[in-house]
Design a protein around this motif. Structure first.
Motif, PDB file in Angstrom:
ATOM      1  N   ILE A  46     -15.956  33.656 -32.510  1.00  0.00           N
ATOM      2  CA  ILE A  46     -15.467  32.949 -31.330  1.00  0.00           C
ATOM      3  C   ILE A  46     -14.692  31.708 -31.752  1.00  0.00           C
ATOM      4  CG2 ILE A  46     -16.166  31.630 -29.287  1.00  0.00           C
ATOM      5  CD1 ILE A  46     -18.389  33.761 -28.907  1.00  0.00           C
ATOM      6  N   GLY A  47     -15.151  31.031 -32.790  1.00  0.00           N
ATOM      7  CA  GLY A  47     -14.401  29.890 -33.312  1.00  0.00           C
ATOM      8  C   GLY A  47     -12.990  30.280 -33.718  1.00  0.00           C
ATOM      9  N   THR A  48     -12.848  31.455 -34.308  1.00  0.00           N
ATOM     10  CA  THR A  48     -11.525  31.955 -34.679  1.00  0.00           C
ATOM     11  C   THR A  48     -10.671  32.203 -33.439  1.00  0.00           C
ATOM     12  OG1 THR A  48     -12.420  32.951 -36.696  1.00  0.00           O
ATOM     13  CG2 THR A  48     -10.298  33.810 -35.908  1.00  0.00           C
ATOM     14  N   LEU A  49     -11.288  32.747 -32.390  1.00  0.00           N
ATOM     15  CA  LEU A  49     -10.558  32.950 -31.129  1.00  0.00           C
ATOM     16  C   LEU A  49     -10.115  31.616 -30.542  1.00  0.00           C
ATOM     17  CD1 LEU A  49     -12.727  35.709 -29.373  1.00  0.00           C
ATOM     18  CD2 LEU A  49     -10.460  35.987 -30.432  1.00  0.00           C
ATOM     19  N   GLU A  50     -10.994  30.621 -30.597  1.00  0.00           N
ATOM     20  CA  GLU A  50     -10.630  29.298 -30.078  1.00  0.00           C
ATOM     21  C   GLU A  50      -9.445  28.716 -30.858  1.00  0.00           C
ATOM     22  OE1 GLU A  50     -14.774  27.707 -28.067  1.00  0.00           O
ATOM     23  OE2 GLU A  50     -14.241  26.970 -30.050  1.00  0.00           O
ATOM     24  N   ALA A  51      -9.477  28.876 -32.164  1.00  0.00           N
ATOM     25  CA  ALA A  51      -8.396  28.349 -33.003  1.00  0.00           C
ATOM     26  C   ALA A  51      -7.066  29.067 -32.752  1.00  0.00           C
ATOM     27  CB  ALA A  51      -8.776  28.454 -34.480  1.00  0.00           C
ATOM     28  N   SER A  52      -7.132  30.269 -32.202  1.00  0.00           N
ATOM     29  CA  SER A  52      -5.912  31.039 -31.941  1.00  0.00           C
ATOM     30  C   SER A  52      -5.141  30.561 -30.717  1.00  0.00           C
ATOM     31  CB  SER A  52      -6.268  32.526 -31.759  1.00  0.00           C
ATOM     32  OG  SER A  52      -6.808  32.751 -30.455  1.00  0.00           O
ATOM     33  N   GLY A  53      -5.725  29.658 -29.940  1.00  0.00           N
ATOM     34  CA  GLY A  53      -5.073  29.187 -28.726  1.00  0.00           C
ATOM     35  C   GLY A  53      -5.500  29.922 -27.468  1.00  0.00           C
ATOM     36  N   LEU A  54      -6.528  30.750 -27.589  1.00  0.00           N
ATOM     37  CA  LEU A  54      -6.964  31.559 -26.448  1.00  0.00           C
ATOM     38  C   LEU A  54      -7.421  30.704 -25.267  1.00  0.00           C
ATOM     39  CD1 LEU A  54      -7.399  34.379 -25.306  1.00  0.00           C
ATOM     40  CD2 LEU A  54      -9.668  34.385 -26.378  1.00  0.00           C
ATOM     41  N   MET A  55      -8.063  29.571 -25.527  1.00  0.00           N
ATOM     42  CA  MET A  55      -8.530  28.729 -24.417  1.00  0.00           C
ATOM     43  C   MET A  55      -7.353  28.220 -23.590  1.00  0.00           C
ATOM     44  SD  MET A  55     -11.718  26.639 -26.118  1.00  0.00           S
ATOM     45  CE  MET A  55     -10.668  25.850 -27.317  1.00  0.00           C
ATOM     46  N   LYS A  56      -6.297  27.798 -24.243  1.00  0.00           N
ATOM     47  CA  LYS A  56      -5.109  27.308 -23.547  1.00  0.00           C
ATOM     48  C   LYS A  56      -4.493  28.432 -22.716  1.00  0.00           C
ATOM     49  CE  LYS A  56      -0.747  24.918 -24.366  1.00  0.00           C
ATOM     50  NZ  LYS A  56       0.140  24.318 -25.353  1.00  0.00           N
ATOM     51  N   GLU A  57      -4.418  29.616 -23.303  1.00  0.00           N
ATOM     52  CA  GLU A  57      -3.871  30.780 -22.598  1.00  0.00           C
ATOM     53  C   GLU A  57      -4.708  31.106 -21.361  1.00  0.00           C
ATOM     54  OE1 GLU A  57      -4.197  35.478 -23.340  1.00  0.00           O
ATOM     55  OE2 GLU A  57      -3.294  34.390 -25.016  1.00  0.00           O
ATOM     56  N   MET A  58      -6.033  31.100 -21.521  1.00  0.00           N
ATOM     57  CA  MET A  58      -6.910  31.404 -20.390  1.00  0.00           C
ATOM     58  C   MET A  58      -6.796  30.341 -19.300  1.00  0.00           C
ATOM     59  SD  MET A  58     -10.375  32.805 -22.204  1.00  0.00           S
ATOM     60  CE  MET A  58     -10.594  34.534 -22.565  1.00  0.00           C
ATOM     61  N   SER A  59      -6.721  29.079 -19.688  1.00  0.00           N
ATOM     62  CA  SER A  59      -6.563  28.000 -18.698  1.00  0.00           C
ATOM     63  C   SER A  59      -5.263  28.171 -17.915  1.00  0.00           C
ATOM     64  CB  SER A  59      -6.597  26.631 -19.377  1.00  0.00           C
ATOM     65  OG  SER A  59      -7.905  26.331 -19.825  1.00  0.00           O
ATOM     66  N   ALA A  60      -4.186  28.567 -18.595  1.00  0.00           N
ATOM     67  CA  ALA A  60      -2.909  28.806 -17.919  1.00  0.00           C
ATOM     68  C   ALA A  60      -3.033  29.960 -16.932  1.00  0.00           C
ATOM     69  CB  ALA A  60      -1.809  29.084 -18.945  1.00  0.00           C
ATOM     70  N   ARG A  61      -3.739  30.986 -17.318  1.00  0.00           N
ATOM     71  CA  ARG A  61      -3.942  32.122 -16.414  1.00  0.00           C
ATOM     72  C   ARG A  61      -4.726  31.703 -15.180  1.00  0.00           C
ATOM     73  NH1 ARG A  61      -6.933  36.059 -19.764  1.00  0.00           N
ATOM     74  NH2 ARG A  61      -7.181  37.156 -17.794  1.00  0.00           N
ATOM     75  N   ALA A  93      -4.833  33.419  -8.713  1.00  0.00           N
ATOM     76  CA  ALA A  93      -5.824  32.968  -7.731  1.00  0.00           C
ATOM     77  C   ALA A  93      -7.095  33.830  -7.759  1.00  0.00           C
ATOM     78  CB  ALA A  93      -5.220  32.966  -6.333  1.00  0.00           C
ATOM     79  N   GLU A  94      -6.934  35.119  -7.972  1.00  0.00           N
ATOM     80  CA  GLU A  94      -8.100  36.009  -8.004  1.00  0.00           C
ATOM     81  C   GLU A  94      -8.981  35.706  -9.221  1.00  0.00           C
ATOM     82  OE1 GLU A  94      -9.015  40.774  -8.387  1.00  0.00           O
ATOM     83  OE2 GLU A  94      -7.212  40.147  -7.289  1.00  0.00           O
ATOM     84  N   LEU A  95      -8.362  35.508 -10.366  1.00  0.00           N
ATOM     85  CA  LEU A  95      -9.113  35.144 -11.565  1.00  0.00           C
ATOM     86  C   LEU A  95      -9.802  33.794 -11.370  1.00  0.00           C
ATOM     87  CD1 LEU A  95      -9.924  35.650 -14.529  1.00  0.00           C
ATOM     88  CD2 LEU A  95      -7.764  34.553 -15.193  1.00  0.00           C
ATOM     89  N   ALA A  96      -9.085  32.835 -10.799  1.00  0.00           N
ATOM     90  CA  ALA A  96      -9.658  31.506 -10.561  1.00  0.00           C
ATOM     91  C   ALA A  96     -10.863  31.588  -9.629  1.00  0.00           C
ATOM     92  CB  ALA A  96      -8.601  30.574 -10.003  1.00  0.00           C
ATOM     93  N   ALA A  97     -10.783  32.436  -8.608  1.00  0.00           N
ATOM     94  CA  ALA A  97     -11.918  32.597  -7.683  1.00  0.00           C
ATOM     95  C   ALA A  97     -13.116  33.224  -8.387  1.00  0.00           C
ATOM     96  CB  ALA A  97     -11.490  33.444  -6.482  1.00  0.00           C
ATOM     97  N   SER A  98     -12.873  34.211  -9.222  1.00  0.00           N
ATOM     98  CA  SER A  98     -13.965  34.842  -9.981  1.00  0.00           C
ATOM     99  C   SER A  98     -14.601  33.857 -10.956  1.00  0.00           C
ATOM    100  CB  SER A  98     -13.456  36.068 -10.746  1.00  0.00           C
ATOM    101  OG  SER A  98     -13.050  37.067  -9.849  1.00  0.00           O
ATOM    102  N   TYR A  99     -13.782  33.032 -11.556  1.00  0.00           N
ATOM    103  CA  TYR A  99     -14.268  32.031 -12.513  1.00  0.00           C
ATOM    104  C   TYR A  99     -15.096  30.969 -11.787  1.00  0.00           C
ATOM    105  CZ  TYR A  99     -13.845  29.182 -16.816  1.00  0.00           C
ATOM    106  OH  TYR A  99     -14.080  28.467 -17.973  1.00  0.00           O
ATOM    107  N   ARG A 100     -14.679  30.590 -10.583  1.00  0.00           N
ATOM    108  CA  ARG A 100     -15.458  29.638  -9.781  1.00  0.00           C
ATOM    109  C   ARG A 100     -16.807  30.257  -9.409  1.00  0.00           C
ATOM    110  NH1 ARG A 100     -15.432  24.979  -7.582  1.00  0.00           N
ATOM    111  NH2 ARG A 100     -13.280  24.503  -8.118  1.00  0.00           N
TER     112      ARG A 100
END
Length: 165
Positions: free
Chosen positions: A64-79, A84-91
């Motif tokens: 997971i640390g490798t995934l974090e270093a790949s920029g995945l968190m930034k990509e997911m935050s942008a998504r 809106a559907e993803l944001a609602a599911s995440y909420r």
């Protein structure tokens, strides 16, 4: 899931230290070891602790640390900002996280007002820690946290080489 001395020894070996304020094993790896612990919302010393689902498997944590270093968190935050559907599911995942923590505190007869409404991992508006999201998906099951499920899918069969400890 209950916890016994063997679980505590495995968790200590995984973490490289004694575990703190474990409520229960949140999930077991297919190898049989705990890979997520459910932590008390208030540590034994009284400190509020928002990370209810704590990933303990060092192999999964490293990947997971490798995934974090790949920029995945930034990509997911942008998504989250664009979908809106993803944001609602995440909420909804955030709310499930809070409900689980409140349930533990209520069962123990205390509250943790200091972290009321605060989950972990950046929920509900951003992605700050993939470890937390994966831990929630393992402990609460598939379909609860869509981004945690994506993290687990990206990991593949991390347990296949055998037990981490």
């Amino acid at each position: 899931m209950s916890i016994d001395d063997g679980d505590l020894q495995a968790i200590a070996a995984q973490l490289g230290r004694l575990p703190r304020s474990i409520h229960e094993v949140g999930h077991r790896c297919p190898c049989g070891n705990p890979d997520v612990v459910t932590t008390e919302p208030r540590l034994d010393d009284g400190t509020p602790f928002p990370t209810t689902y704590y990933l303990t498997c060092p192999r999964a944590s490293s990947l997971i640390g490798t995934l974090e270093a790949s920029g995945l968190m930034k990509e997911m935050s942008a998504r989250l900002a664009d979908d809106a559907e993803l944001a609602a599911s995440y909420r909804t995942a955030h709310e499930a996280y809070l409900a689980a923590r409140t349930s533990i505190a209520d069962a123990r007869g205390y509250s943790v007002d200091e972290i009321d409404g605060i989950s972990a991992g950046g929920m509900p508006d951003r992605v700050k820690c993939l470890h937390v999201l994966a831990g929630q998906s393992l402990a609460q099951g598939p379909g609860v946290n869509p981004l945690g499920d994506e993290v687990l899918d990206a990991l593949g069969d991390w347990w296949a080489p055998g037990p981490c400890v």
